[in-house]
Scaffold this motif. Structure first.
Motif, PDB file in Angstrom:
ATOM      1  N   ILE A   1      32.084 -34.075 -10.049  1.00  0.00           N
ATOM      2  CA  ILE A   1      31.566 -34.478 -11.357  1.00  0.00           C
ATOM      3  C   ILE A   1      31.978 -35.905 -11.719  1.00  0.00           C
TER       4      ILE A   1
ATOM      5  N   CYS B   1      34.983 -37.298 -12.090  1.00  0.00           N
ATOM      6  CA  CYS B   1      36.031 -37.411 -13.117  1.00  0.00           C
ATOM      7  C   CYS B   1      37.119 -38.412 -12.736  1.00  0.00           C
TER       8      CYS B   1
ATOM      9  N   PRO C   1      46.283 -49.677 -12.135  1.00  0.00           N
ATOM     10  CA  PRO C   1      44.863 -50.046 -12.085  1.00  0.00           C
ATOM     11  C   PRO C   1      44.524 -51.019 -13.221  1.00  0.00           C
ATOM     12  N   ASN C   2      43.414 -51.725 -13.081  1.00  0.00           N
ATOM     13  CA  ASN C   2      42.960 -52.604 -14.157  1.00  0.00           C
ATOM     14  C   ASN C   2      42.423 -51.816 -15.331  1.00  0.00           C
ATOM     15  N   LEU C   3      41.768 -50.721 -15.042  1.00  0.00           N
ATOM     16  CA  LEU C   3      41.194 -49.895 -16.101  1.00  0.00           C
ATOM     17  C   LEU C   3      41.750 -48.484 -15.958  1.00  0.00           C
ATOM     18  N   PRO C   4      41.816 -47.734 -17.056  1.00  0.00           N
ATOM     19  CA  PRO C   4      42.300 -46.351 -16.953  1.00  0.00           C
ATOM     20  C   PRO C   4      41.435 -45.544 -15.996  1.00  0.00           C
ATOM     21  N   PHE C   5      42.014 -44.511 -15.438  1.00  0.00           N
ATOM     22  CA  PHE C   5      41.267 -43.692 -14.476  1.00  0.00           C
ATOM     23  C   PHE C   5      40.231 -42.786 -15.135  1.00  0.00           C
ATOM     24  N   ASP C   6      40.243 -42.739 -16.466  1.00  0.00           N
ATOM     25  CA  ASP C   6      39.167 -41.966 -17.095  1.00  0.00           C
ATOM     26  C   ASP C   6      38.103 -42.901 -17.677  1.00  0.00           C
TER      27      ASP C   6
ATOM     28  N   GLN D   1      30.059 -50.993 -11.792  1.00  0.00           N
ATOM     29  CA  GLN D   1      30.458 -52.200 -11.064  1.00  0.00           C
ATOM     30  C   GLN D   1      29.735 -52.288  -9.721  1.00  0.00           C
TER      31      GLN D   1
ATOM     32  N   PHE E   1      29.106 -55.297  -6.324  1.00  0.00           N
ATOM     33  CA  PHE E   1      29.605 -56.528  -5.735  1.00  0.00           C
ATOM     34  C   PHE E   1      28.569 -57.074  -4.781  1.00  0.00           C
ATOM     35  N   HIS E   2      28.760 -58.311  -4.372  1.00  0.00           N
ATOM     36  CA  HIS E   2      27.814 -58.954  -3.463  1.00  0.00           C
ATOM     37  C   HIS E   2      26.387 -58.827  -3.980  1.00  0.00           C
TER      38      HIS E   2
ATOM     39  N   ARG F   1      34.619 -50.451  -3.227  1.00  0.00           N
ATOM     40  CA  ARG F   1      35.158 -49.990  -1.954  1.00  0.00           C
ATOM     41  C   ARG F   1      36.672 -49.858  -2.082  1.00  0.00           C
TER      42      ARG F   1
ATOM     43  N   ASP G   1      40.534 -50.544  -1.432  1.00  0.00           N
ATOM     44  CA  ASP G   1      41.271 -51.758  -1.122  1.00  0.00           C
ATOM     45  C   ASP G   1      42.765 -51.470  -1.136  1.00  0.00           C
ATOM     46  N   GLU G   2      43.565 -52.526  -1.083  1.00  0.00           N
ATOM     47  CA  GLU G   2      45.004 -52.326  -0.922  1.00  0.00           C
ATOM     48  C   GLU G   2      45.638 -51.677  -2.151  1.00  0.00           C
TER      49      GLU G   2
END
Ligand code: SF4
Ligand code: SF4
Ligand code: SF4
Lengths: 317, 170
Positions: free
Chosen positions: A51, A53, A69-74, A81, A83-84, A91, A93-94
């Motif tokens: 779903i 979440c 994270p930059n934004l909350p996980f919810d 978002q 890219f390219h 995708r 990433d580290e």
């Protein structure tokens, strides 16, 4: 580099290799006979259950002690978002070993797909690595030893799923980062991965790979019309340990529909088999790089590092 | 009558009342506290009374275990007329640790075709609840049912404020 261009890069190298064979040696060194550890584990990802979440992303972040994270996980705005120039969705990433992406095929409800390493039975990342940083464990995980990684990006180019990423902490400290199936903290003790455990929908089913295959085919049979008739990862690329059930053709959820059933290792071996010299020289070359890198990096404790490389089989980073 | 006799008589009467009222309805819990995820979320107080009034039929949630017939296609071939089971609570069949090695090895011994690949407790709840709530306009958002604990807020990084395109190397 987008996924497609990476694959093309590899395909091109293979083509160059094949072109110089002058016939005859083709397939001589093909792999594909390794059927894997019989009791190794896997995960069956059921896209009809997810779903979106993002709890799995949160669980992975915590379990793997990844950066905030930059934004909350919810926050669901991440699904918008791209890219390219809109050609690529999020995708891994580290700082995120797994991400969930949303697909909205016409005339259908949104479909969410979790992305992470698929823990191939015959991993291209492993076979492309010249310093043997990768290990396929008997439990089914593809793990790596960051302390020997030279940051050459071979695995990143070789991986058919665009998974390995790098952390660039310093010029020579580029180290591969990817999902390790929670091997160190869970899998090796028989526990399910953190993302599997948190999933509210059981979109992720953990079990022996051979049992998951049965379950996958049974779900397709018992719910006519719910799934396309395919367990993606059963045979693709020599088989993966994370496999997928999808309600729509896999290319509509961002998979390569025809990756072939040959593991990438076959191509790599073929390519390398053509130019045996490469085999002889590259490891030496990369060992040289590695020693150089380690020498430049630390002054006090690098001897320590090198000693550890061999007994810490694929320690997580 | 001694005090002891009175007490015994009272207890017997009481016992009779209890036995007499052990019908299905009296067995039904009014409320069920769903508290398997209390680290991240407050327990959910499930109003069983209200839901059983809404549902036409116990089997909508309880499959074939309540002795009220079954509507589930997959149960019907074996359980059309099955009796009520001794235990009908969700957790008796849908375990809270579906991926523990103990449970996985039990599952691999499972011989009943339709009982393999049984969802764990969390999934069983969510599938049943969300499916029905969608149809009947019940709550479907995570926090509509699950109030988060401070640990939950931290787990989801509630206070993360960076911008969407910051960082990463896409
Ligand atoms: S998905 Fe990529 S990184 Fe993971 S095992 Fe396969 S080749 Fe390696
Ligand atoms: S298996 Fe572990 S490392 Fe991989 S995505 Fe899940 S939580 Fe992250
Ligand atoms: S936790 Fe499960 S349902 Fe939620 S996004 Fe991840 S896979 Fe999908």
């Amino acid at each position: 580099m987008s996924g497609i261009s990476r694959r093309k890069f590899l395909a091109a190298s293979v083509a160059v290799g094949a072109a110089t064979t002058l016939g005859g040696t083709k397939k001589a060194l093909a792999a594909g006979s390794f059927s894997g550890y019989p009791n190794s584990m896997g995960v069956l990802v059921d896209l009809t259950r997810c779903i979106g979440c993002r709890s799995c992303e949160a669980a992975c972040n915590k379990e793997q002690k990844l950066p905030d994270p930059n934004l909350p996980f919810d926050d669901m705005s991440v699904f918008d978002q791209t890219f390219h120039h809109g050609t690529q969705k999020r995708r891994t990433d580290e700082s995120a070993y797994t991400v969930v992406n949303r697909y909205t095929p016409e005339g259908s409800e949104p479909i969410y797909r979790k992305v992470q390493c698929n823990h191939c039975a015959e991993p291209a990342c492993l076979s492309s690595c010249f310093v043997n940083a990768y290990t396929k464990t008997k439990e089914g995980a593809v793990i790596y030893d960051g302390s020997v990684c030279v940051g050459c990006r071979n695995c990143m180019i070789a991986c058919p799923f665009n998974v390995p990423a790098y952390s660039y902490s310093s010029a020579f400290g580029a180290v591969v980062k990817k999902c390790i199936f929670c091997h160190e903290t869970r899998l090796k003790d028989g526990l399910p991965p953190a993302c599997v455990e948190i999933c509210p929908q059981e979109a992720l089913t953990f079990g022996k790979r051979k049992d998951l295959l049965k379950i996958g085919h049974q779900r397709i049979q018992t719910h006519p019309g719910r799934y396309i008739d395919r367990v993606y990862g059963e045979k693709e690329l020599g088989g993966t340990h994370w496999m997928y059930l999808s309600p729509i053709p896999v290319e509509e959820v961002g998979f390569d529909p025809r990756p072939g059933n040959e593991p990438i290792i076959s191509h790599v071996k073929e390519f390398l088999g053509v130019v045996p010299m490469v085999l002889a020289i590259w490891p030496a070359l990369f060992t040289g790089f590695h020693l150089l890198a380690k020498n430049q990096e630390g002054h006090g404790d690098h001897e320590h590092d090198t000693e550890h490389q061999h007994d810490e089989e694929g320690g997580q980073q | 009558m001694s005090a002891k006799q009175i007490l015994t008589t009272l207890m017997m009467v009481l016992a009779l009342i209890v036995v007499g009222s052990t019908t299905m309805a009296a067995d039904m819990p009014e409320q069920v506290s769903l508290d398997t995820m209390v680290e991240l979320f407050e327990a959910v107080e499930f109003d069983h009374d209200m839901h059983s009034e809404l549902g036409e039929d116990c089997s909508v949630c309880h499959h074939h275990t309540t002795g009220t017939g079954t509507t589930d296609d997959r149960c019907i071939s074996c359980h059309a007329n099955s009796d009520e089971l001794e235990t009908v609570a969700c957790i008796n069949c849908h375990v809270s640790d579906p991926f523990s090695s103990e449970h996985l090895s039990r599952e691999s011994q499972e011989i009943y075709q339709f009982h393999i690949d049984r969802p764990g407790l969390k999934a069983a709840y969510h599938w049943n609840c969300i499916g029905c709530h969608e149809e009947m306009d019940g709550p479907t958002g995570c926090e509509d049912c699950h109030a988060r604990t401070p640990e939950g807020d931290e787990f989801y990084h509630k206070d993360a404020t960076g911008s969407a395109d910051e960082g990463g190397h896409h």
